[in-house]
Design an enzyme around this catalytic site. Sequence first.
Site, PDB file in Angstrom:
ATOM      1  N   PHE A  10       0.852  -1.191   0.000  1.00  0.00           N
ATOM      2  CA  PHE A  10       0.000   0.000   0.000  1.00  0.00           C
ATOM      3  C   PHE A  10       0.890   1.245   0.000  1.00  0.00           C
ATOM      4  O   PHE A  10       0.750   2.142   0.808  1.00  0.00           O
ATOM      5  CB  PHE A  10      -0.950  -0.027   1.199  1.00  0.00           C
ATOM      6  N   LYS A 130       8.814  -4.221 -12.609  1.00  0.00           N
ATOM      7  CA  LYS A 130       9.371  -4.821 -13.824  1.00  0.00           C
ATOM      8  C   LYS A 130      10.307  -5.993 -13.523  1.00  0.00           C
ATOM      9  O   LYS A 130      10.419  -6.919 -14.339  1.00  0.00           O
ATOM     10  CB  LYS A 130      10.055  -3.785 -14.703  1.00  0.00           C
ATOM     11  N   VAL A 157       5.881  -1.623 -18.255  1.00  0.00           N
ATOM     12  CA  VAL A 157       6.488  -0.882 -19.373  1.00  0.00           C
ATOM     13  C   VAL A 157       5.613   0.338 -19.662  1.00  0.00           C
ATOM     14  O   VAL A 157       4.423   0.205 -19.960  1.00  0.00           O
ATOM     15  CB  VAL A 157       6.588  -1.766 -20.643  1.00  0.00           C
ATOM     16  N   GLY A 211      11.865  13.827  -9.227  1.00  0.00           N
ATOM     17  CA  GLY A 211      11.372  12.497  -8.847  1.00  0.00           C
ATOM     18  C   GLY A 211      11.254  11.528 -10.012  1.00  0.00           C
ATOM     19  O   GLY A 211      10.633  10.478  -9.884  1.00  0.00           O
ATOM     20  N   GLU A 214      15.315   6.810 -10.831  1.00  0.00           N
ATOM     21  CA  GLU A 214      15.262   5.722  -9.850  1.00  0.00           C
ATOM     22  C   GLU A 214      16.077   6.147  -8.624  1.00  0.00           C
ATOM     23  O   GLU A 214      16.904   7.065  -8.708  1.00  0.00           O
ATOM     24  CB  GLU A 214      15.873   4.443 -10.442  1.00  0.00           C
ATOM     25  N   ASP A 225      17.199   0.157 -16.524  1.00  0.00           N
ATOM     26  CA  ASP A 225      15.734   0.258 -16.477  1.00  0.00           C
ATOM     27  C   ASP A 225      15.146  -0.039 -17.864  1.00  0.00           C
ATOM     28  O   ASP A 225      14.216  -0.850 -18.003  1.00  0.00           O
ATOM     29  CB  ASP A 225      15.351   1.680 -16.009  1.00  0.00           C
ATOM     30  N   LYS A 229      12.770  -3.426 -19.460  1.00  0.00           N
ATOM     31  CA  LYS A 229      11.556  -3.253 -20.274  1.00  0.00           C
ATOM     32  C   LYS A 229      11.720  -3.922 -21.632  1.00  0.00           C
ATOM     33  O   LYS A 229      10.770  -4.533 -22.154  1.00  0.00           O
ATOM     34  CB  LYS A 229      11.238  -1.762 -20.402  1.00  0.00           C
ATOM     35  N   GLY A 327       4.706   7.311 -12.687  1.00  0.00           N
ATOM     36  CA  GLY A 327       3.857   8.207 -11.894  1.00  0.00           C
ATOM     37  C   GLY A 327       2.834   7.424 -11.090  1.00  0.00           C
ATOM     38  O   GLY A 327       2.459   6.311 -11.432  1.00  0.00           O
TER      39      GLY A 327
HETATM   40  N1  HSE Z   1      13.034   5.893 -13.585  1.00  0.00           N
HETATM   41  C1  HSE Z   1      12.122   5.413 -14.581  1.00  0.00           C
HETATM   42  C2  HSE Z   1      12.101   6.404 -15.735  1.00  0.00           C
HETATM   43  C3  HSE Z   1      10.753   5.225 -13.987  1.00  0.00           C
HETATM   44  O1  HSE Z   1      12.810   7.419 -15.657  1.00  0.00           O
HETATM   45  O2  HSE Z   1      11.442   6.178 -16.731  1.00  0.00           O
HETATM   46  C4  HSE Z   1       9.898   4.240 -14.714  1.00  0.00           C
HETATM   47  O3  HSE Z   1      10.458   2.948 -14.773  1.00  0.00           O
END
Ligand code: HSE
Length: 348
Positions: A10, A130, A157, A211, A214, A225, A229, A327
């Site tokens: 949560f 992911k 993704v 924000g 990562e 990252d 994906k 987000g």
């Molecule tokens: N840090 C990732 C990005 C978040 O910048 O796309 C989504 O995986």
Amino acid sequence: MKHKVALIGFGTVGQGLAEILQARATALEVNSGVTFVVVAVSDLLKGSVHQPDGLDLGLLLDLARRGERLDAYPDGPGMIKGWDSLTTISASQADTVVEVSWTDVKTGQPAISHVKAALASGKHAVLTNKGPIALAYHELQAAADAAGRLLRFEGTVMSGTPSIRLGRQALAGCQISEIKGILNGTTNYILTQMEAGTSYADALASAQRLGYAEADPTADVEGFDALAKVVILANALLGAHVNLTSVPRQGITGLSQADIAAATAAGERWKLIGRVTRQADGTVAASVQPLRLPFAHPLAGVSGVTNAITFTTDLLGDVTLVGPGAGRQETGFAVLSDLLDIALHSRS
Ligand code: HSE
């Protein structure tokens, strides 16, 4: 039709989903005929609460906003508090387990175990992390098939931007020969900022402040990252068996301001591109690397944190989807889209 949901985790995504379910309850009932009922929430740090008739999402969200534990939820008949995640998964009467716990991207745990337990106890499973899908897609899909249950992972993704659903469902019937995408918002933001004259260090610092990045931005800037994906797209959409070590990966840290300026002068733009290609012999090649694209290419015009993906197909040619890649609300929506898909499948 009622569809019962157990939330494992949560945090940001779980609360994002709860907010959408609360705000959209009536519209979902009217438009889709589905009433989603959250019967359990279990969070490693916040505690857990199970109520077979359904929990009040407003009360759950109030507790989270005040930083209080779920044990503070008002008592009621049939309520059980304190179940751990695995007990919640197996003992709750949920139709679907939504796995959005904090998960180690390197091991995929505890999400992999949670999804296996959900399927083994006859429940459908949705997740947005992911790591588990990049590491164990074929194993988890086989477990879902054996159990006769559905596994959905749209949020892995491009968050709620329906890249997986586009490739698997809307384009089913086409042959996809290539998938090419901007799958990481942080690096696309940095490259856009660098083109506007900002230094790499300043651009990364603002991506972190905003924000996007990562917790460890190495995952973004070195391409890990995007790699996860790409592995998911290759395995889940093109039936490949690639993994996180077999796919060549290069990030954007080697790109200098001079490289960016040289591309601009040539009418091109650097993008970190994740690519999956079906080869002439039927095998699938995948990669993550910075590429120079002409300004006119659909992916070259995608700037800032926005993500995009182009499917090259036999019947439609190129189909490009552009949208957010991360987000709270966006990933909450990814879960909602998976829940709707499962609920509507279950009805038929
Ligand atoms: N840090 C990732 C990005 C978040 O910048 O796309 C989504 O995986």
